[in-house]
Design a protein around this motif. Structure first.
Motif, PDB file in Angstrom:
ATOM      1  N   UNK A 136      25.895   6.571  67.937  1.00  0.00           N
ATOM      2  CA  UNK A 136      26.250   6.920  66.566  1.00  0.00           C
ATOM      3  C   UNK A 136      27.404   6.024  66.122  1.00  0.00           C
ATOM      4  N   UNK A 137      27.279   5.495  64.940  1.00  0.00           N
ATOM      5  CA  UNK A 137      28.315   4.663  64.339  1.00  0.00           C
ATOM      6  C   UNK A 137      29.349   5.594  63.687  1.00  0.00           C
ATOM      7  N   UNK A 138      30.585   5.642  64.197  1.00  0.00           N
ATOM      8  CA  UNK A 138      31.594   6.562  63.668  1.00  0.00           C
ATOM      9  C   UNK A 138      31.894   6.369  62.186  1.00  0.00           C
ATOM     10  N   UNK A 139      31.929   5.122  61.730  1.00  0.00           N
ATOM     11  CA  UNK A 139      32.214   4.888  60.307  1.00  0.00           C
ATOM     12  C   UNK A 139      31.085   5.408  59.426  1.00  0.00           C
ATOM     13  N   UNK A 140      29.859   5.188  59.848  1.00  0.00           N
ATOM     14  CA  UNK A 140      28.715   5.677  59.087  1.00  0.00           C
ATOM     15  C   UNK A 140      28.651   7.206  59.125  1.00  0.00           C
ATOM     16  N   UNK A 141      28.935   7.781  60.283  1.00  0.00           N
ATOM     17  CA  UNK A 141      28.937   9.243  60.405  1.00  0.00           C
ATOM     18  C   UNK A 141      30.011   9.859  59.505  1.00  0.00           C
ATOM     19  N   UNK A 142      31.169   9.232  59.459  1.00  0.00           N
ATOM     20  CA  UNK A 142      32.241   9.724  58.586  1.00  0.00           C
ATOM     21  C   UNK A 142      31.820   9.638  57.125  1.00  0.00           C
ATOM     22  N   UNK A 143      31.180   8.530  56.754  1.00  0.00           N
ATOM     23  CA  UNK A 143      30.705   8.362  55.385  1.00  0.00           C
ATOM     24  C   UNK A 143      29.698   9.442  55.011  1.00  0.00           C
ATOM     25  N   UNK A 144      28.756   9.718  55.893  1.00  0.00           N
ATOM     26  CA  UNK A 144      27.743  10.744  55.633  1.00  0.00           C
ATOM     27  C   UNK A 144      28.399  12.113  55.496  1.00  0.00           C
ATOM     28  N   UNK A 145      29.324  12.437  56.377  1.00  0.00           N
ATOM     29  CA  UNK A 145      29.998  13.742  56.327  1.00  0.00           C
ATOM     30  C   UNK A 145      30.806  13.904  55.047  1.00  0.00           C
ATOM     31  N   UNK A 146      31.592  12.912  54.716  1.00  0.00           N
ATOM     32  CA  UNK A 146      32.416  12.987  53.503  1.00  0.00           C
ATOM     33  C   UNK A 146      31.525  13.085  52.269  1.00  0.00           C
ATOM     34  N   UNK A 147      30.465  12.301  52.236  1.00  0.00           N
ATOM     35  CA  UNK A 147      29.552  12.335  51.087  1.00  0.00           C
ATOM     36  C   UNK A 147      28.895  13.699  50.938  1.00  0.00           C
ATOM     37  N   UNK A 148      28.477  14.289  52.041  1.00  0.00           N
ATOM     38  CA  UNK A 148      27.838  15.609  51.991  1.00  0.00           C
ATOM     39  C   UNK A 148      28.824  16.680  51.531  1.00  0.00           C
ATOM     40  N   UNK A 149      30.029  16.641  52.065  1.00  0.00           N
ATOM     41  CA  UNK A 149      31.046  17.630  51.687  1.00  0.00           C
ATOM     42  C   UNK A 149      31.401  17.481  50.212  1.00  0.00           C
ATOM     43  N   UNK A 150      31.590  16.255  49.759  1.00  0.00           N
ATOM     44  CA  UNK A 150      31.901  16.032  48.347  1.00  0.00           C
ATOM     45  C   UNK A 150      30.762  16.505  47.443  1.00  0.00           C
ATOM     46  N   UNK A 151      29.530  16.267  47.850  1.00  0.00           N
ATOM     47  CA  UNK A 151      28.382  16.683  47.045  1.00  0.00           C
ATOM     48  C   UNK A 151      28.338  18.198  46.905  1.00  0.00           C
ATOM     49  N   UNK A 200      28.889  27.321  55.644  1.00  0.00           N
ATOM     50  CA  UNK A 200      27.612  26.606  55.710  1.00  0.00           C
ATOM     51  C   UNK A 200      27.808  25.091  55.772  1.00  0.00           C
ATOM     52  N   UNK A 201      28.767  24.582  55.020  1.00  0.00           N
ATOM     53  CA  UNK A 201      29.045  23.150  55.050  1.00  0.00           C
ATOM     54  C   UNK A 201      29.598  22.744  56.414  1.00  0.00           C
ATOM     55  N   UNK A 202      30.441  23.594  56.968  1.00  0.00           N
ATOM     56  CA  UNK A 202      30.972  23.328  58.309  1.00  0.00           C
ATOM     57  C   UNK A 202      29.849  23.281  59.335  1.00  0.00           C
ATOM     58  N   UNK A 203      28.929  24.256  59.269  1.00  0.00           N
ATOM     59  CA  UNK A 203      27.788  24.253  60.197  1.00  0.00           C
ATOM     60  C   UNK A 203      26.963  22.976  60.050  1.00  0.00           C
TER      61      UNK A 203
END
Length: 50
Positions: free
Chosen positions: A1-16, A40-43
């Motif tokens: 897993x690419x940590x930078x990409x994973x962080x981007x996906x997580x931040x984007x999902x939380x912001x959405x 739910x977002x945490x899960x």
């Protein structure tokens, strides 16, 4: 897993989730609903990162 990409996906999902809740669900955002959204977002993020 690419940590930078994973962080981007997580931040984007939380912001959405946050933006959608504030923009479209303002009249239903009780404390209980907010706690449920947070849970739910945490899960979602934890399961994604596993």
């Amino acid at each position: 897993m690419d940590p930078e990409l994973a962080a981007f996906v997580c931040v984007s999902a939380i912001e959405a989730v946050a933006h959608n809740a504030v923009l479209n669900q303002t009249d239903t955002l009780s404390d209980k609903v907010v706690r449920t959204l947070v849970d739910e977002t945490t899960r979602m993020v934890v399961r994604y990162l596993r």
